[in-house]
Structure formats: structure tokens, C-alpha cells
Design a protein around this motif. Structure first.
Motif, PDB file in Angstrom:
ATOM      1  N   LEU A 156       0.882  -1.048   0.046  1.00 50.00           N
ATOM      2  CA  LEU A 156       0.112   0.099  -0.098  1.00 50.00           C
ATOM      3  C   LEU A 156       0.804   1.267   0.106  1.00 50.00           C
ATOM      4  O   LEU A 156       1.919   1.258   0.569  1.00 50.00           O
ATOM      5  N   PRO A 157       0.427   2.302  -0.684  1.00 49.95           N
ATOM      6  CA  PRO A 157       1.295   3.431  -0.903  1.00 49.95           C
ATOM      7  C   PRO A 157       1.573   4.093   0.389  1.00 49.95           C
ATOM      8  O   PRO A 157       0.520   4.278   1.272  1.00 49.95           O
ATOM      9  N   VAL A 158       2.722   4.619   0.722  1.00 55.17           N
ATOM     10  CA  VAL A 158       3.246   5.512   1.926  1.00 55.17           C
ATOM     11  C   VAL A 158       3.463   6.863   1.479  1.00 55.17           C
ATOM     12  O   VAL A 158       4.283   7.053   0.262  1.00 55.17           O
ATOM     13  N   ARG A 159       3.504   7.659   2.420  1.00 57.34           N
ATOM     14  CA  ARG A 159       3.981   9.208   2.312  1.00 57.34           C
ATOM     15  C   ARG A 159       5.399   9.032   3.246  1.00 57.34           C
ATOM     16  O   ARG A 159       5.281   8.437   4.277  1.00 57.34           O
ATOM     17  N   GLN A 160       6.187   9.898   2.901  1.00 57.90           N
ATOM     18  CA  GLN A 160       7.470   9.633   3.668  1.00 57.90           C
ATOM     19  C   GLN A 160       7.973  11.147   4.128  1.00 57.90           C
ATOM     20  O   GLN A 160       7.978  12.000   3.131  1.00 57.90           O
ATOM     21  N   TYR A 161       8.533  11.167   5.359  1.00 59.46           N
ATOM     22  CA  TYR A 161       9.027  12.616   5.753  1.00 59.46           C
ATOM     23  C   TYR A 161      10.251  12.502   6.408  1.00 59.46           C
ATOM     24  O   TYR A 161      10.770  11.477   7.428  1.00 59.46           O
ATOM     25  N   GLU A 202       7.164   7.142   8.217  1.00 60.31           N
ATOM     26  CA  GLU A 202       6.531   6.799   6.885  1.00 60.31           C
ATOM     27  C   GLU A 202       4.939   6.756   7.316  1.00 60.31           C
ATOM     28  O   GLU A 202       4.800   6.063   8.476  1.00 60.31           O
ATOM     29  N   ASP A 203       4.240   7.016   6.565  1.00 56.00           N
ATOM     30  CA  ASP A 203       2.783   7.054   6.796  1.00 56.00           C
ATOM     31  C   ASP A 203       2.005   6.427   5.889  1.00 56.00           C
ATOM     32  O   ASP A 203       2.064   6.862   4.575  1.00 56.00           O
ATOM     33  N   CYS A 204       1.223   5.454   6.264  1.00 50.97           N
ATOM     34  CA  CYS A 204       0.501   4.696   5.135  1.00 50.97           C
ATOM     35  C   CYS A 204      -1.088   4.687   5.782  1.00 50.97           C
ATOM     36  O   CYS A 204      -1.648   3.897   6.495  1.00 50.97           O
ATOM     37  N   ALA A 205      -1.699   5.892   5.322  1.00 44.55           N
ATOM     38  CA  ALA A 205      -3.292   6.186   5.567  1.00 44.55           C
ATOM     39  C   ALA A 205      -4.355   5.168   5.055  1.00 44.55           C
ATOM     40  O   ALA A 205      -5.074   4.769   5.884  1.00 44.55           O
ATOM     41  N   ALA A 206      -3.771   4.482   3.868  1.00 47.77           N
ATOM     42  CA  ALA A 206      -4.583   3.464   3.368  1.00 47.77           C
ATOM     43  C   ALA A 206      -4.643   2.040   4.245  1.00 47.77           C
ATOM     44  O   ALA A 206      -5.758   1.576   4.409  1.00 47.77           O
ATOM     45  N   ALA A 207      -3.326   1.887   4.839  1.00 50.60           N
ATOM     46  CA  ALA A 207      -3.527   0.729   5.658  1.00 50.60           C
ATOM     47  C   ALA A 207      -4.282   1.007   6.982  1.00 50.60           C
ATOM     48  O   ALA A 207      -5.193  -0.178   7.231  1.00 50.60           O
ATOM     49  N   ALA A 208      -4.349   1.960   7.512  1.00 52.75           N
ATOM     50  CA  ALA A 208      -5.138   2.100   8.631  1.00 52.75           C
ATOM     51  C   ALA A 208      -6.534   2.407   8.543  1.00 52.75           C
ATOM     52  O   ALA A 208      -7.446   1.872   9.104  1.00 52.75           O
ATOM     53  N   GLY A 231       7.598  -5.490   9.047  1.00 49.76           N
ATOM     54  CA  GLY A 231       7.411  -4.417   9.647  1.00 49.76           C
ATOM     55  C   GLY A 231       7.785  -4.379  11.247  1.00 49.76           C
ATOM     56  O   GLY A 231       8.481  -5.381  11.532  1.00 49.76           O
ATOM     57  N   GLY A 232       7.275  -3.189  11.796  1.00 47.08           N
ATOM     58  CA  GLY A 232       7.692  -3.189  13.073  1.00 47.08           C
ATOM     59  C   GLY A 232       6.548  -2.351  14.068  1.00 47.08           C
ATOM     60  O   GLY A 232       5.336  -2.171  13.570  1.00 47.08           O
ATOM     61  N   TRP A 233       7.037  -1.577  14.917  1.00 51.31           N
ATOM     62  CA  TRP A 233       5.954  -0.814  15.889  1.00 51.31           C
ATOM     63  C   TRP A 233       6.478   0.460  16.015  1.00 51.31           C
ATOM     64  O   TRP A 233       7.561   0.685  16.637  1.00 51.31           O
ATOM     65  N   ASN A 234       5.676   1.539  15.769  1.00 48.08           N
ATOM     66  CA  ASN A 234       5.984   3.080  15.671  1.00 48.08           C
ATOM     67  C   ASN A 234       7.524   3.264  15.211  1.00 48.08           C
ATOM     68  O   ASN A 234       8.237   3.692  15.958  1.00 48.08           O
ATOM     69  N   GLY A 235       7.713   2.493  13.976  1.00 44.36           N
ATOM     70  CA  GLY A 235       9.333   2.481  13.567  1.00 44.36           C
ATOM     71  C   GLY A 235       9.721   3.793  12.671  1.00 44.36           C
ATOM     72  O   GLY A 235       8.660   4.716  12.613  1.00 44.36           O
ATOM     73  N   TYR A 236      10.898   3.904  12.821  1.00 41.95           N
ATOM     74  CA  TYR A 236      11.594   5.151  12.205  1.00 41.95           C
ATOM     75  C   TYR A 236      12.564   4.691  11.050  1.00 41.95           C
ATOM     76  O   TYR A 236      13.041   3.283  11.353  1.00 41.95           O
ATOM     77  N   GLY A 237      12.629   5.344   9.980  1.00 40.01           N
ATOM     78  CA  GLY A 237      13.645   4.709   8.970  1.00 40.01           C
ATOM     79  C   GLY A 237      13.050   4.800   7.776  1.00 40.01           C
ATOM     80  O   GLY A 237      11.905   4.610   7.245  1.00 40.01           O
ATOM     81  N   ASP A 238      13.862   4.827   6.444  1.00 40.11           N
ATOM     82  CA  ASP A 238      13.502   4.710   5.145  1.00 40.11           C
ATOM     83  C   ASP A 238      13.286   3.386   4.935  1.00 40.11           C
ATOM     84  O   ASP A 238      14.582   2.641   4.774  1.00 40.11           O
ATOM     85  N   THR A 239      12.219   2.700   4.856  1.00 36.69           N
ATOM     86  CA  THR A 239      11.869   1.264   4.186  1.00 36.69           C
ATOM     87  C   THR A 239      11.614   1.180   3.003  1.00 36.69           C
ATOM     88  O   THR A 239      11.117  -0.013   2.558  1.00 36.69           O
ATOM     89  N   PHE A 240      11.039   2.209   2.255  1.00 37.80           N
ATOM     90  CA  PHE A 240      10.865   2.035   0.733  1.00 37.80           C
ATOM     91  C   PHE A 240      11.923   1.284  -0.129  1.00 37.80           C
ATOM     92  O   PHE A 240      13.079   1.721  -0.119  1.00 37.80           O
TER      93      PHE A 240
END
Length: 353
Positions: A156-161, A202-208, A231-240
């Protein structure tokens, strides 16, 4: 430059840079040149191999776990047996075979596949025969829902910051001076997430949103869902990331010809399930979950019956150095009924997993 890369570049010239989410969506699902619209990406001849394609052991245990949940909830009939992103239909075929061991369950099941790719729909029909296909979770019938999602959410598409010190700057796909695709940054904005310079979220609004819809149906009608992904839990990092011919590559290199994914953050999915009024588990390691369901004994029985690949498959699916720890499993079920086998309830105020 691929045909799709030229289309994307033209779009960027007309309307400006694309969010990473829009880029992923286009690369994977463009009706003519999208990755899933044009190929069967699974197995050694494709770009990646999923757990159901490794061995029947995985799908059988998924089916038996849902079968026990069905039994624990009073054997509701009829019910939807659903799978989003079902690949070749291998997992559904293995689950349907497994649930025949639970008297009455196969007769009560209404198998449903949620699939966007016309090409993969045809592959699934060839595997399963006449099967009901839906375009989205929202189209599921109003009945108890028993759902298995394996490596669905990672696509699913993610936005990344990126945290740049003065705030979070969104990463976007633009063009360099030579007209090639490149990554860029938008001006910083405030987000409700702490961080330090250099952090990536990373934020995946579609997944939620999809998880909340699944959980609301389960809370309302009964059923269970099992979500398996890396995946993980409240993760940080570029996983794209991009995978092509079983090797990682630059996600901008071959739009439409490589699989694009990002690691799943299970924390917002759990929050969405709780918000919908369902119960949800902590994520557990795939290996621990499968072993708790009797994977080792089942593999040994298959090996004794002449299945020469059963023990190797068990190792690949459960060993921490293979898929056992990278992949996590999380379950959703109605409040007031037994937990799905292999899972324990997550407390609503839990902040780790």
C-alpha cells in the motif's frame, strides 16, 4: 527510460512533483504499464517469493487458525472467507483445503478475493475455478468475516517525511536537470511525531483505513482477521524499497517493472482496530506464531509421508535468520470471544510491542 517513467515524467512537468504514495500507486497499478497489471511477479521466475509459495504448510496453518476461531465463535454460517492481495490464489487454495477438516466449515464458507489486477484475477480463476472477486474491502458482504492478509499491507502506498531540524519535510518524486526521476523535499511542516534531524517516518493512511474497515465488520458481524507482513511498531527509517528479479534496486530505476514496498507499521493498524470496537493482538514473530500452531509437528508428518521439502520450508518460515522474525503477525477478533489461536490481546494503552 521505461514507458511508465516517461508518463510519470510528463505528469511531473504538468502538475509538479508526486508524493511517494502517488508514485507507488502509479507504478504498481497503472492500467497499462503498472507492475501488477502486466505480470505474475511470484516465485523463482518472478521478482519475489511469498510464504504461501514456499510450502503448503503456511496456508494450512492459517486456515486451521481461522477454523478454530470460527469454532470458538459458534460456527456462524454463512461467512465470508476473504483474502486481499491474493497473488496466485495459492494461500486461499491451501486454506480451503485445511478448513475441510472442520465439519461444516467449508460448506458455510463464501470465498472472496479482493484483487485490483485483471491479470492476477485470471491467474486466480485458473487456480481456484469460479471465485468471487471484489475491488475493495468496502464491497464485502454483511456477514461474519474471516480474513487472511499476507504481504498485502506492505504494497500500500506510503508518504515519507524527513526531519530537517525545523520540521518534517515530505519526500517527493521530481525531475533532475536531465529530466530523470529523482527524490526531492517539500517545505517543512509540523507533524504530531517527535524526531531529530535525519529521522525518517512513513505514513500509510490507506493501511489504517482498511484495517479500521475490516475491524468494524468483525466487531459488528463476528469473525477474525490475521495480518502477516514485515514491519515493526512505531518505526523510524526509510524502508521504501524496490525488488526486481529477486534483487534490490533503486525504486526510481524501472517504474512499472519492479515491486515497490515499505515496511508495515503495526501500531496505527492496532489503533485503528481498537477504534473500530474490535479486539486486537500484539504483533508476534511469524516463526513463533507458526510454531505455536504446531508447524514443527505438521512438517515432520509431511516429511515422514515423503515430502522432501517440508523441513526446509519449516526452517525458512520460522527461523529467526530467515522469515521467522522479519515477518510479524497480528490478529483482530470481536470483544468477548476467545482470542484467535496464537495471539494475546493488546491492552489499549500499550505503547510497544
Amino acid at each position: 527510460m521505461t514507458d511508465l517513467a516517461r508518463i510519470i515524467a510528463r505528469q511531473i512537468r504538468l502538475t509538479g512533483p508526486l508524493t511517494l504514495a502517488d508514485y507507488m500507486q502509479t507504478c504498481l497499478l497503472h492500467p497499462q504499464y503498472g507492475y501488477y497489471a502486466t505480470r505474475d511477479p511470484f516465485g523463482q521466475a518472478g521478482d519475489f517469493t511469498t510464504a504461501p509459495e514456499i510450502h503448503q504448510l503456511f496456508g494450512e496453518l492459517c486456515g486451521l487458525s481461522l477454523a478454530q476461531a470460527w469454532q470458538d465463535q459458534g460456527r456462524p454460517a454463512p461467512f465470508a472467507l476473504a483474502e486481499p492481495g491474493p497473488g496466485r490464489g495459492t494461500l486461499m487454495a491451501d486454506m480451503l483445503r485445511a478448513i475441510r477438516l472442520m465439519p461444516g466449515m467449508a460448506q458455510a464458507a463464501r470465498p472472496v478475493l479482493i484483487e485490483a489486477s485483471p491479470h492476477l484475477r485470471q491467474v486466480q480463476r485458473e487456480r481456484l475455478g469460479q471465485i468471487t472477486h471484489l475491488d475493495s474491502i468496502e464491497e464485502l458482504p454483511d456477514m461474519p468475516l474471516f480474513l487472511m492478509a499476507n504481504e498485502f499491507f506492505d504494497a500500500l502506498p506510503v508518504r515519507q517525511y524527513l526531519h530537517v531540524g525545523s520540521g518534517w519535510s515530505e519526500r517527493v518524486v521530481g525531475l533532475d536537470d536531465d529530466g530523470r526521476l529523482c527524490m526531492g523535499l517539500l517545505p517543512p511542516v509540523d507533524l504530531p511525531r517527535s524526531g531529530k534531524p535525519g529521522d525518517v517516518i512513513e505514513d500509510c493512511a490507506a493501511a489504517a483505513a482498511i484495517t479500521e474497515s475490516i475491524a468494524a465488520r468483525i466487531a459488528r458481524h463476528g469473525g477474525a482477521a490475521i495480518l502477516v507482513d514485515y514491519g515493526g511498531w512505531n518505526g523510524y527509517g526509510d524502508t521504501f524499497q524496490a525488488l526486481r528479479q529477486h534483487r534490490p534496486e533503486d525504486p526510481l530505476a524501472h517504474p512499472g517493472e519492479a515491486d515497490l514496498t515499505a515496511h508495515v507499521d503495526f501500531a496505527p493498524l492496532a489503533a485503528a482496530a481498537l477504534r473500530a470496537g474490535a479486539q486486537v493482538s500484539r504483533p508476534v514473530h511469524q516463526g513463533d506464531w507458526l510454531l505455536s500452531l504446531g508447524a514443527k509437528a505438521r512438517a515432520q508428518r509431511l516429511a515422514a509421508a515423503g515430502d522432501g521439502g517440508a523441513m526446509a520450508a519449516l526452517h525458512r518460515l520460522t527461523d529467526p535468520s530467515e522469515m521467522g522474525h522479519l515477518f510479524k503477525a497480528m490478529a483482530i477478533w470481536p470483544k468477548g470471544v476467545p482470542a484467535v489461536p496464537g495471539f494475546e490481546a493488546l491492552e489499549p494503552d500499550a505503547d510497544d510491542a
